[in-house]
Structure formats: C-alpha cells, structure tokens
Write a protein that holds these residues in place. Structure first.
Motif, PDB file in Angstrom:
ATOM      1  N   MET A 398      25.686  24.857 -48.866  1.00  0.00           N
ATOM      2  CA  MET A 398      26.525  24.444 -48.208  1.00  0.00           C
ATOM      3  C   MET A 398      27.300  25.209 -47.448  1.00  0.00           C
ATOM      4  SD  MET A 398      26.120  21.219 -48.234  1.00  0.00           S
ATOM      5  CE  MET A 398      27.819  20.710 -49.116  1.00  0.00           C
ATOM      6  N   GLU A 399      27.258  26.325 -47.890  1.00  0.00           N
ATOM      7  CA  GLU A 399      28.715  27.090 -46.672  1.00  0.00           C
ATOM      8  C   GLU A 399      27.278  27.860 -45.416  1.00  0.00           C
ATOM      9  OE1 GLU A 399      30.804  29.042 -46.940  1.00  0.00           O
ATOM     10  OE2 GLU A 399      31.556  28.862 -49.194  1.00  0.00           O
ATOM     11  N   LYS A 400      26.514  28.064 -45.703  1.00  0.00           N
ATOM     12  CA  LYS A 400      25.254  28.237 -44.610  1.00  0.00           C
ATOM     13  C   LYS A 400      24.934  27.244 -43.922  1.00  0.00           C
ATOM     14  CE  LYS A 400      20.597  29.829 -43.001  1.00  0.00           C
ATOM     15  NZ  LYS A 400      19.389  30.662 -44.173  1.00  0.00           N
ATOM     16  N   LEU A 401      25.132  25.738 -44.154  1.00  0.00           N
ATOM     17  CA  LEU A 401      24.854  25.017 -43.152  1.00  0.00           C
ATOM     18  C   LEU A 401      26.280  25.306 -43.020  1.00  0.00           C
ATOM     19  CD1 LEU A 401      23.729  21.914 -42.681  1.00  0.00           C
ATOM     20  CD2 LEU A 401      24.907  20.858 -44.341  1.00  0.00           C
ATOM     21  N   ALA A 402      27.254  24.857 -42.833  1.00  0.00           N
ATOM     22  CA  ALA A 402      28.909  24.657 -42.301  1.00  0.00           C
ATOM     23  C   ALA A 402      28.953  26.086 -41.439  1.00  0.00           C
ATOM     24  CB  ALA A 402      30.257  24.687 -43.975  1.00  0.00           C
ATOM     25  N   GLY A 403      28.424  26.333 -41.818  1.00  0.00           N
ATOM     26  CA  GLY A 403      28.668  28.361 -41.031  1.00  0.00           C
ATOM     27  C   GLY A 403      28.169  27.794 -39.590  1.00  0.00           C
ATOM     28  N   LYS A 404      26.211  27.076 -39.952  1.00  0.00           N
ATOM     29  CA  LYS A 404      25.612  26.366 -38.332  1.00  0.00           C
ATOM     30  C   LYS A 404      26.707  25.631 -37.585  1.00  0.00           C
ATOM     31  CE  LYS A 404      21.622  24.689 -37.507  1.00  0.00           C
ATOM     32  NZ  LYS A 404      19.887  24.448 -37.671  1.00  0.00           N
ATOM     33  N   ALA A 406      29.665  25.168 -37.431  1.00  0.00           N
ATOM     34  CA  ALA A 406      30.767  25.201 -36.842  1.00  0.00           C
ATOM     35  C   ALA A 406      29.895  26.336 -35.769  1.00  0.00           C
ATOM     36  CB  ALA A 406      31.838  26.266 -37.688  1.00  0.00           C
ATOM     37  N   ALA A 407      29.611  27.129 -35.503  1.00  0.00           N
ATOM     38  CA  ALA A 407      28.884  27.569 -34.574  1.00  0.00           C
ATOM     39  C   ALA A 407      28.260  26.774 -33.505  1.00  0.00           C
ATOM     40  CB  ALA A 407      28.006  28.830 -34.949  1.00  0.00           C
ATOM     41  N   GLU A 408      27.025  25.701 -34.274  1.00  0.00           N
ATOM     42  CA  GLU A 408      26.295  25.095 -32.824  1.00  0.00           C
ATOM     43  C   GLU A 408      26.994  23.880 -32.300  1.00  0.00           C
ATOM     44  OE1 GLU A 408      22.368  25.502 -34.425  1.00  0.00           O
ATOM     45  OE2 GLU A 408      22.482  26.828 -34.448  1.00  0.00           O
ATOM     46  N   TYR A 409      27.923  23.145 -33.397  1.00  0.00           N
ATOM     47  CA  TYR A 409      28.174  21.796 -32.878  1.00  0.00           C
ATOM     48  C   TYR A 409      29.747  21.847 -33.287  1.00  0.00           C
ATOM     49  CZ  TYR A 409      23.421  20.757 -35.014  1.00  0.00           C
ATOM     50  OH  TYR A 409      22.378  21.857 -35.616  1.00  0.00           O
ATOM     51  N   GLY A 410      29.994  22.355 -34.006  1.00  0.00           N
ATOM     52  CA  GLY A 410      31.957  22.740 -33.688  1.00  0.00           C
ATOM     53  C   GLY A 410      32.462  22.127 -34.991  1.00  0.00           C
ATOM     54  N   ILE A 411      33.545  21.830 -34.947  1.00  0.00           N
ATOM     55  CA  ILE A 411      34.138  21.610 -36.100  1.00  0.00           C
ATOM     56  C   ILE A 411      33.947  20.073 -36.618  1.00  0.00           C
ATOM     57  CG2 ILE A 411      36.723  21.967 -38.124  1.00  0.00           C
ATOM     58  CD1 ILE A 411      35.502  24.157 -37.106  1.00  0.00           C
ATOM     59  N   VAL A 412      33.923  20.011 -37.534  1.00  0.00           N
ATOM     60  CA  VAL A 412      33.420  18.160 -38.443  1.00  0.00           C
ATOM     61  C   VAL A 412      34.992  17.618 -38.156  1.00  0.00           C
ATOM     62  CG1 VAL A 412      33.475  17.488 -40.383  1.00  0.00           C
ATOM     63  CG2 VAL A 412      31.960  18.898 -39.522  1.00  0.00           C
ATOM     64  N   ASP A 413      34.959  16.426 -37.212  1.00  0.00           N
ATOM     65  CA  ASP A 413      35.951  15.331 -37.209  1.00  0.00           C
ATOM     66  C   ASP A 413      36.442  14.830 -38.465  1.00  0.00           C
ATOM     67  OD1 ASP A 413      37.078  16.421 -34.982  1.00  0.00           O
ATOM     68  OD2 ASP A 413      35.779  15.572 -34.075  1.00  0.00           O
ATOM     69  N   VAL A 414      35.538  14.381 -38.861  1.00  0.00           N
ATOM     70  CA  VAL A 414      35.326  13.132 -40.409  1.00  0.00           C
ATOM     71  C   VAL A 414      33.779  13.766 -40.997  1.00  0.00           C
ATOM     72  CG1 VAL A 414      34.305  10.752 -40.697  1.00  0.00           C
ATOM     73  CG2 VAL A 414      35.981  11.695 -38.745  1.00  0.00           C
ATOM     74  N   LEU A 415      33.744  13.428 -42.156  1.00  0.00           N
ATOM     75  CA  LEU A 415      32.936  14.326 -42.980  1.00  0.00           C
ATOM     76  C   LEU A 415      33.154  13.420 -44.855  1.00  0.00           C
ATOM     77  CD1 LEU A 415      31.411  16.062 -44.853  1.00  0.00           C
ATOM     78  CD2 LEU A 415      32.968  17.129 -46.032  1.00  0.00           C
ATOM     79  N   VAL A 416      31.182  12.498 -44.781  1.00  0.00           N
ATOM     80  CA  VAL A 416      31.390  11.985 -45.402  1.00  0.00           C
ATOM     81  C   VAL A 416      30.332  12.487 -46.440  1.00  0.00           C
ATOM     82  CG1 VAL A 416      30.332   9.318 -45.546  1.00  0.00           C
ATOM     83  CG2 VAL A 416      31.533   9.551 -43.557  1.00  0.00           C
ATOM     84  N   ASN A 417      30.518  12.507 -47.661  1.00  0.00           N
ATOM     85  CA  ASN A 417      30.302  12.988 -49.010  1.00  0.00           C
ATOM     86  C   ASN A 417      29.507  11.894 -49.371  1.00  0.00           C
ATOM     87  OD1 ASN A 417      29.993  15.376 -48.509  1.00  0.00           O
ATOM     88  ND2 ASN A 417      32.611  15.170 -49.185  1.00  0.00           N
ATOM     89  N   ASN A 418      27.997  11.188 -49.029  1.00  0.00           N
ATOM     90  CA  ASN A 418      27.270   9.852 -50.008  1.00  0.00           C
ATOM     91  C   ASN A 418      26.592  10.734 -50.444  1.00  0.00           C
ATOM     92  OD1 ASN A 418      26.504   7.230 -48.914  1.00  0.00           O
ATOM     93  ND2 ASN A 418      25.015   8.793 -48.635  1.00  0.00           N
TER      94      ASN A 418
END
Length: 601
Positions: A398-404, A406-418
C-alpha cells in the motif's frame, strides 16, 4: 505616456515588468513559456497578485501565466485622487494595457477571484475587449450588473423564497456596507485589522500564511475600499441590460463561501450562454486552499478553449465534455481511488465517480478486474482512469501504491476503502488464521488506506474525503458473523474517530453501512467449520438469497457520492440497514434477541 517599462526577474523566478497606463504603473509578473497560451490571473480584495502564487506555479508547467497587481495594490501605484480612480472602466483600461503588453497577437484566458472576478465580468461583457479574451474562469465574484438584475427581479416579484434569498445575501454582504463608510475602513486596515488579518485568515479560512499575505496588505486594503465605493452602488441601481459574456465561462463556486450565496448564480445561464459550472467544497479563499483543483480545472478549460480553433468552436467542445452524472459539478477532474474495484460495490462506485467526471484509480487484488473497471470508467466519462493491483492488507504494498499514485496521478481527493471479504461461522469454529484473513483485509486494509492516503491529504493541506465501507453488521450482532461483524464494527468506530481528528483539516470521513446487497461477495465468502461440499452448498444458497433480495450495488454507489457531497458521518443504505441502526439505538434488546436466531443456511 502609456507603455511598457523595463523587465526584471523577481526572487521567485518570475519575470517582472511595469506597464504604464492612465497615469499609473502596474507591476506585472510572468511565468512559463511565452509561446504557450497566456493565462491572466486577476486577484481580489484585499489581496495582491501573490494570492495566485500556488496556482500560478502549477499552471506555469503548461502555460504562459501572467499576474498583475491591480492599481493601488501590491507594487502597482495608486491613482490620484483615489476617489473615482477605481471604476470598472479604468480597470478595463488597465487589463487591456496588460494584455497588449504580454500577449499582443493572441487572445488570453482570463481567471478572476473575488474582486478580480467582479472586474473580469466587466472585461468579458463589454464590446471593446472582444477578440482579446478566449475564455473566462470566475470564482467568488459575480458581475455587478448580473447582481443588480438579480436583486431587481426579486424585489419586483417577491415570494417567500425570493425574499429569503435577498435577506440571506444581504446578511452575507455586511462588509460591503462597512466599506462604504468614510475613513473607518482605512483606519481599521492600517491599524489593528491589518495586523490581525493573517491570523484571521488562518483561523477562519484555514489559509496557509507562509508567504501570504504580503506586507503591503494594509495599504492594499485601504486603497481597495474604493473598488466598492466607485462601483457597487451605481451598478446595482443601474445594471447594464447588455451584460452578456462574449466568451465561454467556467464558474467555480466554493460551497462554503461566507460572503456569497450560491443562489446568486441561479440565472447565470441567461447571461453566459457558453457556461460550465463547478462546485468546490471549500471556503472563500480557494486560490490558497485549493490550488491543485483550481489548476486542474483551469488547465482543462483553457486547453479546450484554445485548441478548438477559437471561442465559438471551443465553446461547443467544452459544453459537450462534462460528464453526465448528477454530481459532475462537484467531482469533475478530482482524483478518486477505490479499493475492491474489480466487482460489486467497488466497481459500481468507480463507475459512479467516472460518470461524475472524476479521474479514477481502480484498485483490486484482481489485476485484470481492476484494469477492466478502469477501461469501462473511461468509456463512461472519466477523463482518465487506471487499474492497479494490490493486496490492501499488505502495508508495504500500500505504501508503494500510494507513492506511485502521488507521483504519476496526483494526491487523492476522495479515497474509498471498499475492499472486503466475508466469513460466516460460529466463534469456536473460526480459527486464528480465519480471523487474521478477515482482519487483514476488512480492518487493516482500511487502516492502511486511511493512514497512508489520509496522511498525503493532510500534508497537502487542501482537504479531501475518506469513505470507509463498513456494514450493517457493524451494529447488528449475529451468532453467525463474529469475525466479520467485529471487523466492520472496528471500521465504523475508526471512521468516527478519524472524522473527529480530521475535521479541522477539511477532510471528511464517512462510514457506509450497506445491508444485503447483490454482489459476488457471497460467491467468495467462507463458512468456517464445514466441509468443502457444505461450503459450496452454503455459498450457492446465500447467493440465491442475496439475488432474491436483489438490492443493486449501484444504489450503494449513489449513497457513497451523496455521503461525500453532504459530508455525512454514518450512512445506513438498505432498508434493513436503516432499521437495524434505529433498533441499535432505541431497542437494542430486540436486536440482541434477533442475533440469537439461526441463519437460514
């Protein structure tokens, strides 16, 4: 003599020049490649051009960005005398002088905030600017002419609703009356108010004040009082009847604006036929609190209206582009990440956000399923969508995903933990390994998402929203669901705690509690303590029961979007989920009695 002064380079790398017009000098700053489309950002009251610095830095990667201090503000000189020196006609002269200096052969894209938007409405509705402006993005500042007509129509044909609108806006406009009083505003701004203003902005508007406002604030605010005195009363009493925008207009409305009612723009389509509307959950000073979102929307609008071959063709292009969903004004261009997006509620939620024009990151352990969801999201209306494979229970992944992301798409505005898995069976039949599997996905997956992506939201400082999909099982005990119910109850309480912690940072947290929803979770759910053959039988029977209930995941997705828009805390979705929620609060004994019943499997 009017003209352009010498160029210089500012401390922030901007190219500065002075433009002489009407006996004053305007300080103009430029970023980016002058060969690219020119975007002119006009500041409001009591600001200087530095209010745009965060947005300008982002836009400069793609455009030629121009800021200028309005006369009497920042490093621009003030007219003498002040009275009569700030009329909309003279402000239009200033704008044209700046545009002729920075983009003599090509129309510019205009962006205004607060009084920068008020005067920009003048620029885009008078004939002498035709051909010099390609598009206009307005935020937190109506046309005084449109405002005057809005008032007259409500006074000439009063109804309870219209009177309420007038009174509501009248209360929000308290500061306008104060600015018309002689000498008092100047004394306040040059005295205690000017000193306290940065703290007021930080406390009330959550505006970061690292390099803003500048030291010129007291004199800027004192001079700027004449913007109101020279224009407001005259235009509201005698609004122009021909104040029609001759360019495409994008309206960005902060839904928490303390100074302007959203109702002011109800009739705007009449005055701006080529109109695109956006809504932003923020307060008044969005150039400082929401620079990422503003830069994204401005970039999209400028690109559409520059590449289409002129205002007329561009307008058609922009009007057809917004997604058709009911929340397109709210989520257009935002980045939304949904876990468990390969099927069921997650997939339906990804599609709902795509239909609202959001950019979607579809995440699932099933890489092919996530990719299919992303492909369909683009077809539905998402301007961009990506599929990512990850085990939400794996913290490092999950840390690796968040870094990718943020770097490629931007900071998430809405997170849905489903993402979630089902497990049924008595407590003593549920092994330690069963518990670990359920908690890793249902609870730790949510914790990882909230901690990792939520931290990115807080560090960005521009708000956001976290949605955690819990279940009616979170508050409805069952002898057959000890592990599943425990995991979802923990998600519900985590959401409540996190909501309290993040409220001061404009990050909302919602817990969604569906009941029986027709998804494939029944086909993958495990039944503890039974043979493989019995496992298959129970899965088949539970799938049939959920199918007979036939509550579609699309309705849960609608509830997710509504929860974000309304910033709801706990949202029971299905009728049985709402009933159980009421019983848990008012008749818990009855709910406990129901929990003792043997499930129909």
């Amino acid at each position: 003599m009017d003209g352009t002064g010498n160029d210089s380079t500012g401390n922030d790398g901007a190219r500065e020049r002075w433009v002489r017009t009407g006996g004053i000098e305007l300080c103009v700053a430029e970023w980016g490649d002058a060969a690219q489309p020119t975007v002119v950002l006009v500041h409001g009251y009591p600001d200087s051009k530095e209010v745009w610095s965060e947005v300008a830095a982002r836009l400069a990667e793609r455009f030629h960005v121009v800021l200028y201090d309005v006369r009497g503000h920042g490093r621009s000189t003030a007219p003498v005398p002040l009275r009569g020196g700030f009329t909309l006609e003279k402000l239009t002269d200033d704008f044209l002088a700046v545009v002729d200096a920075v983009s003599p052969d090509r129309p510019v894209h205009l962006v205004g905030h607060d009084w920068g938007s008020v005067q920009s409405w003048e620029f885009v509705t008078v004939k002498r600017t035709e051909g010099r402006i390609a598009s206009f993005t307005s935020m937190s500042g109506p046309s005084l002419d449109h405002f005057g007509h809005w008032i007259k129509e409500r006074m000439s044909r009063p109804t309870p609703r219209r009177v309420g609108q007038l009174l509501g806006q009248g209360a929000k406009s308290w500061y306008v009356y104060m600015l018309h009083t002689p000498a008092l505003p100047e004394l306040a701004w040059r005295g205690p108010l000017g000193k306290q203003w940065p703290k007021i902005l930080q406390r009330i508007e959550k505006v970061p004040t690292v390099d803003y406002p500048t030291s010129s604030l007291p004199s800027d605010a004192a001079h700027g009082a004449w913007l109101y005195r020279d224009n407001v009363r005259a235009r509201l009493l005698r609004p122009r009847p021909d104040a029609y925008a001759h360019v495409p207009v994008q309206l960005i409305t902060p839904t928490g604006d303390a100074f302007l009612s959203e109702r002011l723009y109800d009739d705007l389509g009449r005055w701006a036929p080529q109109l695109v509307r956006r809504a932003l959950p923020a307060k008044h000073w969005v150039p400082r609190t929401r620079p990422d979102q503003l830069a994204a929307w401005i970039s999209e609008f400028v690109t559409a209206n520059d590449d289409a071959g002129g205002p007329a063709g561009a307008a058609l292009m922009v009007r057809e582009s917004p997604a058709p969903g009911p929340y397109a004004e709210r989520f257009g261009g935002q980045l939304v990440l949904v876990t468990g997006a390969a099927s069921g509620i997650g997939r339906a939620t990804a599609f709902a956000f795509a239909e609202a024009g959001a950019r979607v990151v579809a995440v699932d352990l099933d890489a092919e399923g996530a990719a299919r969801t992303a492909d369909m999201a683009r077809l539905i209306g998402a301007p961009a969508a990506w599929g990512e494979a990850v085990d939400v229970g794996d913290e490092q992944a999950m840390e690796k995903l968040a870094g990718k992301v943020a770097a490629e798409y931007g900071i998430v505005d809405v997170l849905v933990n489903n993402a979630g898995i089902g497990l049924s069976g008595s407590f003593f039949d549920t092994t330690s390994e069963d518990w670990r599997k359920v908690l890793d996905v249902n609870l730790w997956g949510v914790i990882h998402g909230c901690r990792i992506f939520g931290r990115q939201m807080t560090e960005r400082g521009q708000g956001g929203h976290i949605v955690n999909v819990a279940s009616a099982a979170a508050y409805q005990p069952s002898r057959a669901l000890p592990a599943y119910s425990t995991s979802k109850a923990a998600v519900l309480m985590l959401s409540e705690c996190l909501r309290a912690e993040l409220a001061g940072q404009d990050i909302g947290v919602s817990a969604i509690c569906p009941g029986l929803v027709n998804t494939n979770i029944t086909a993958t759910a495990r039944f503890a303590g039974v043979s493989d053959e019995e496992q298959k039988r129970r899965r088949k029977k539970s799938s049939r029961l959920y199918g007979l209930r036939n509550y579609p995941p699309e309705k849960v997705a609608d509830a997710v979007l509504r929860a974000v828009v309304r910033n709801q805390a706990v949202v029971p979705v299905t009728p049985e989920a709402r009933s159980a929620r009421l019983m848990s609060r008012f008749t818990p004994g009855a709910l406990r009695a129901i929990a003792r019943l043997e499930p129909p499997l």
